[in-house]
Structure formats: structure tokens, C-alpha cells
Design an enzyme around this catalytic site. Structure first.
Site, PDB file in Angstrom:
ATOM      1  CB  CYS A   1       7.346  14.889   3.808  1.00  0.00           C
ATOM      2  SG  CYS A   1       6.378  15.554   2.459  1.00  0.00           S
TER       3      CYS A   1
ATOM      4  CB  CYS B   1      -3.560  10.150   4.837  1.00  0.00           C
ATOM      5  SG  CYS B   1      -3.703  11.913   4.978  1.00  0.00           S
TER       6      CYS B   1
ATOM      7  CB  CYS C   1       0.882  13.563  -1.516  1.00  0.00           C
ATOM      8  SG  CYS C   1       2.659  13.732  -1.517  1.00  0.00           S
TER       9      CYS C   1
ATOM     10  CG  ASP D   1       1.218  15.207   4.147  1.00  0.00           C
ATOM     11  OD1 ASP D   1       2.210  15.862   4.481  1.00  0.00           O
ATOM     12  OD2 ASP D   1       1.210  14.366   3.235  1.00  0.00           O
TER      13      ASP D   1
END
Lengths: 212, 400
Positions: A77, A50, A124, A52
Site C-alpha cells: 500500500c 499477506c 504492517c 505486502d
């Protein structure tokens, strides 16, 4: 996805100096392999599929229940790395938060400390509070104090991304009325498409509840 | 801070060639008449537009009236897919395309499926990023109206067997099996590959200016004589009424010049870029453990190197590289608006982990050996740094 570059889109470059500081010089990350009993508790959220994954390790003072040490590892990220790094500072500064205080830490608190994040990055990439609560439960589990384990009142719809029905409700309230829009906010079902029918049902339910 | 600036994102946008700018100047700075006006300045603009159309037509082996100017690759793709399918519904309501087209094609096809009663077959590329012509042709049915397969993929640079598909589709048409025509999106292929519509046997071909050192905001659609298109916009008779609106004369002139320059230097520039590309790919694979090349090693654009570095996430690496002065792009979910990782990498049958860690380096005319060396020296320690803070250790079976 369109042309892969984000250079012309710029969105992901809207990072504050604090975000950049924590991204380029992450604090308190776990820089080695660690034995399971070396720390008092561990927690985990997400998966590489997904986009992460986050793991945390805690050392807790048994008397005061203050967090003495907070170590982490993140696959993610720029904002995922920065938000975890800043949370590790928030949890351990000034003598450390108590487990109860730490349990109350909200993604919004982490984001405020970072001076903001791009809107679409918020849901997210700020996962640290979830991993932290997972670790706090692990601490009490290891201590045999099962009465202190808090099972989140909301129901987890995506076990991998740890997205709950409450997350879906919030996303709908914020204006995400389609599956795509909710996925943009929560990442639910990304890399785990089996949960999507249930998610669509929830979106319909909350849309009807709030917007008729 | 960055000591060097290495731009390796030419597949997203290439800088404007100064010779192109020079050719455009008179139409940017001058009187700038409207080609539809009946006076001297109008005539001058119309002559320039006609000349640009003729030059582009001769480069791609077409006739001038087969060239339609548009605002860019997206519009040309939209016009080809939507415009052709809508105008030729009588031939059938089925479309064939590849699973890793540019969204300008994919989303047009999706729109026709969702809203206009069409069905579509999405042909998956192989692991090597190449669509088999057999698969594409096998998907064609008597009611197929349009086949759309890109000339080269925009993310991984793999070159598709368009001419083979075109040849075999023509045979199917001649045998009365289908009436389908072939569209190709040549936005990425245009600089490095010869665009000869006769050899490619395509009826529709998309070109744009921004990727070939031409101006941004200009594109063209080749539409073979007799190919019916329904316009997407209304309000004039320009471009045969298929694409009304006052023409972008300077853009058209620039596009023609950019195509001419690409064609002149193609052979030498391709050889130079292939050498640099292979040094970059070989060097990164050798220096970074758990890395892989995405797409075929040689059937790819001379300027494209797309690699995945496992156990870390592409956007984070992109930001570290940017801070070191290296500009590339990623197929990671984190830079896409939808937070979905690259549909291109996933279409190769590779897992999400590989897509999240993918990076595209697209070289250009200004790229030097020193630039490549700088990337080879700079990137490996950055990957190492991100892996040090990552909890993920992807199994080898996922990326080999």
C-alpha cells in the site's frame, strides 16, 4: 470487510507530505530485472497473500562496509511504498550507513523520518528494516563470514509475514488482547492461517504475563 | 494536480438529488413538529410521515403498516436478523445466509452464533458471484428460523436469485418442512432493480436512503404483516414500538421521494449505465494485461464494475487515482480496519492476491462517457507504474 470504500473513513488519507512525496515519486526502486550476482546482497520479507512483499538489493563497500547502493521493489500500500523509499534514502545518504548501523535501523526511525504514519499502518507496512537485516545476513553469508550473521533472538511465528514472538509481545503490551486486534497490528497469519493456533497461545501467554 | 473530478463510488454514497432535498426542506426549515404531539405542527409532521410511508409501501407493493423507518441499512439489517431471530426462537435456532453478505447481516448472524446459541449455514456463492438458489434451499432445515440473502452484492454488484429462493422457501413452508422466512438486504439493488415484495416473496426487506440519491441516516425495513420482531431499542411507541424514538420526518419524506425518482427513471438510466459500465469493463480488460472482472458479466448492477489488477496492491492504485481526480474503492486489506482483504472476493474462491488488487468503480447519474474515457486513459499507466516497483508476478492460474 464493510463497504469497500475508505473514502468516508479517511484513515488511509492521513499521510504526511513526506509520505506523499515518497509514494508519488519513489526513490531508488529497482526498475529492471537483475542477475543474482550483480548486487552484493539481497533480502526479502512478506508475500503477496499477506498484502505486502518487499525485496531489497545492496551494494556494499567491502572495506568500510558502508552501503553504497540500496535498491528495492515493493508490492504494498501507500505507506509500504513510502517507508521503503525513505529508508533507501536514509541508508545511503551521507556516504552510506555501515552494515552495523543499518542493522540497528528501527521501524520507528523510518516512521519518524516520514513525519508519522497512521497508527494502524505502522506494524504492517514498515517492513523495510526486516528486509534490510535479511540482506545484511545475506552479505555475510556470501562473504563466508558466518560469525557476523545475526539470527534474531526472537522466534519467527509467521514465516511469511516474518512476525516474531517479540512482535506479538509488543502488540499485546500496546493493548491488543485478542487475535483480531493483534492481527490488526501485525498482520500475523493473514494469508497464512495455519499459524493462528500458535499465535493465540502466545497472546494468551503474554496477556497473562502482563495483565494477569 | 487533478484536472478532472470523476466520482465513481456511488455504491458507497450517492449525492443527494436536488428534488429530494426540495421535498425535505419544509421539514428541515419549518416548525418541525413532533409527529407524536397534539397540535397543528405535530399533525403536519405526522401527515408527512404517513404520506411517506404510504408512498414507499405502494412502490414496493406493500401496505403502509408494513414499513418501519430506521436510521439506515445497517439498522434495518440488524433489526431484521437479530429482531426476527430473537422473537421467533420457538421456530428454531438455525440461520441460513450467504458468505458474502454485508457485515450488517454477517456480524449480526455471527453475534447470534457466538452469544445466543444459534447456529448458521453460510452458503458460498459461485466463482461468478451468484448464490445458487438450490444451495440456499438445500441449507434450510426444519429448525431454520431465517434465511437472509442480499438482492445484489455491494462490492461486485452481482444480482442474487432472491425471488427464486423466496418462491421455493414458501413451498417448503407450505409443505410443513420449515417455518423459516426470507430477508433480503436491498441497499445496493434498490436504485436499479424493481423492489416488489410480492414478486420477491420476501417477508423482510432492507432499504436505505444514502445509496439512491436520498438522504443519509434514513432507512426502512419492510416487515410483512404477522412477522414478529423484537425491538433493539426501547423508549416509546413509535413505529409500533418496534423502533421507538422520535421519527426522522424529513428523512422519511426524502427516502420516499428518492425511491419514486429511481423508479421513474429506472429503465432509461439502467440502459445508459449498462452501456457505460460495459465500455469501462471492456476497455480496462483490453488495456491492462493481467486484469480480471470480478463477478458475473451481465447479472450485475448496471453501475458496478469490479476488477482486479494483479501484481499490485489496491490501496496504492486508489491513492494514485485519487491524485488524478478519480474516486473509487478497493477490496484490499490496507483500507479495511481489520487489514483483512475483501471477504467478498475471497468468498468467490479467489486467492488473496486477487482480493488485494481489486478495485470497485460504481457509476452514477452524473457519470458521462467522457468520465469513462478519462479512466480508460488514466488508469493503465498508473498500474504500469505500480507494477514496475512491484516484485510480484502472480501466476496466471490464480486469476483466470
Amino acid at each position: 470487510m464493510s463497504d469497500v470504500s475508505s473514502r468516508d473513513r479517511k484513515q488511509s488519507w492521513f499521510y504526511t507530505d513526506i509520505v506523499k512525496e515518497h509514494f508519488f515519486h519513489p526513490k531508488n526502486f529497482m526498475d529492471r530485472d537483475v542477475a543474482t550476482d550483480e548486487y552484493d546482497a539481497t533480502g526479502k520479507v512478506g508475500s503477496p497473500a499477506c498484502g505486502d512483499e518487499l525485496r531489497v538489493w545492496l551494494k556494499v563497500d567491502p572495506g568500510s562496509e558502508r552501503i553504497r547502493e540500496f535498491r528495492w521493489k515493493t508490492f504494498g500500500c501507500g505507506s509500504a511504498i513510502a517507508s521503503t523509499s525513505v529508508a533507501s534514502v536514509m541508508v545511503t545518504e551521507n556516504g552510506g550507513m555501515t552494515l552495523e548501523e543499518a542493522r540497528a535501523l528501527k521501524p520507528m526511525d523510518i516512521m519518524n523520518r516520514l513525519g508519522g504514519l497512521p497508527a494502524r499502518k505502522f506494524h504492517c507496512s514498515v517492513l523495510c528494516d526486516k528486509a534490510l537485516r535479511d540482506a545484511i545476513n545475506d552479505f555475510y553469508r556470501r562473504a563466508g563470514r558466518f560469525d557476523r550473521i545475526v539470527v534474531e533472538a526472537s522466534r519467527v511465528v509467521d514465516l511469511v509475514a516474518k512476525v516474531t514472538d517479540h512482535d506479538i509481545e509488543e502488540a499485546v503490551l500496546e493493548g491488543a488482547h485478542t487475535l483480531e486486534a493483534v492481527q490488526q497490528k501485525t498482520k500475523v497469519g493473514i494469508g497464512n492461517p495455519g499459524v493462528l493456533p500458535a499465535v493465540e497461545d502466545l497472546i494468551r501467554f503474554y496477556r497473562e504475563k502482563y495483565f494477569g | 494536480m487533478a484536472t478532472r473530478h470523476v466520482y465513481l463510488d456511488h455504491a458507497a454514497a450517492a449525492p443527494l438529488d436536488s428534488r429530494v432535498l426540495r421535498s425535505m426542506r419544509p421539514f428541515l426549515e419549518g416548525a418541525g413538529g413532533n409527529p407524536s404531539s397534539f397540535h397543528g405542527d405535530g399533525k403536519e409532521a405526522k401527515d408527512a410521515l404517513d404520506d411517506a410511508r404510504t408512498r414507499i409501501a405502494s412502490l414496493i407493493h406493500a401496505r403502509p403498516d408494513e414499513i418501519l423507518f430506521t436510521s439506515g441499512g445497517t439498522e434495518s439489517d440488524n433489526l431484521a436478523v437479530l429482531g426476527y431471530a430473537r422473537a421467533n426462537k420457538a421456530n428454531g435456532c438455525h440461520l441460513v445466509t450467504s458468505a458474502f453478505e454485508h457485515p450488517a447481516v454477517l456480524e449480526s448472524v455471527g453475534h447470534l452464533e457466538k452469544k445466543e446459541g444459534f447456529t448458521a449455514t453460510y452458503v458460498s456463492p459461485g466463482r461468478d458471484g451468484i448464490v445458487s438458489a438450490d444451495d440456499a434451499i438445500a441449507a434450510v432445515r426444519p429448525d431454520t428460523v431465517l434465511v437472509s440473502v442480499m438482492l445484489a452484492n455491494n462490492e461486485i454488484g452481482t444480482i442474487q436469485p432472491v425471488a427464486d429462493i423466496g418462491k421455493r422457501l414458501k413451498k417448503l413452508r407450505e409443505a410443513g418442512h420449515t417455518k423459516a422466512v426470507l430477508h433480503t438486504d436491498a441497499c445496493q439493488g434498490a436504485g436499479a432493480m424493481e423492489l416488489d415484495v410480492e414478486k420477491l416473496r420476501v417477508e423482510l426487506l432492507t432499504i436505505n436512503g444514502g445509496k439512491i440519491y436520498g438522504p443519509k441516516g434514513i432507512g426502512a425495513l419492510y416487515a410483512k404483516r404477522g412477522v414478529k420482531l423484537q425491538p433493539l431499542q426501547f423508549g416509546g411507541t413509535q413505529e409500533r414500538g418496534i423502533r421507538p424514538g422520535t421519527e426522522n420526518v424529513a428523512g422519511a419524506v426524502g427516502l420516499a421521494t428518492a425511491l419514486e425518482i429511481s423508479s421513474e427513471i429506472r429503465e432509461a438510466e439502467n440502459a445508459r449505465l449498462i452501456a457505460l459500465r460495459d465500455t469501462l469493463i471492456g476497455g480496462l480488460l483490453a488495456r491492462v494485461p493481467k486484469s480480471r472482472l470480478n463477478g458475473h458479466a451481465t447479472l450485475r448492477l448496471p453501475n458496478n464494475a469490479n476488477l482486479s489488477f494483479l501484481d499490485m496492491e489496491g490501496e496504492a492504485l486508489l491513492l494514485y487515482l485519487d491524485a488524478a481526480g478519480i474516486e473509487a474503492s478497493t477490496g484490499s486489506a490496507c483500507t479495511s480496519a481489520a487489514l483483512e482483504p475483501s471477504h467478498v472476493i475471497l468468498s468467490l474462491g479467489l486467492p488473496y492476491e486477487v482480493a488485494h488488487g481489486s478495485l470497485r468503480f460504481s457509476l452514477g447519474r452524473a457519470t458521462t462517457e467522457a468520465d469513462v474515457d478519462y479512466v480508460l486513459d488514466t488508469l493503465p499507466p498508473l498500474v504500469q507504474k505500480l507494477r514496475a516497483i512491484s516484485p510480484v508476478r502472480v501466476d496466471e492460474k490464480y486469476y483466470v
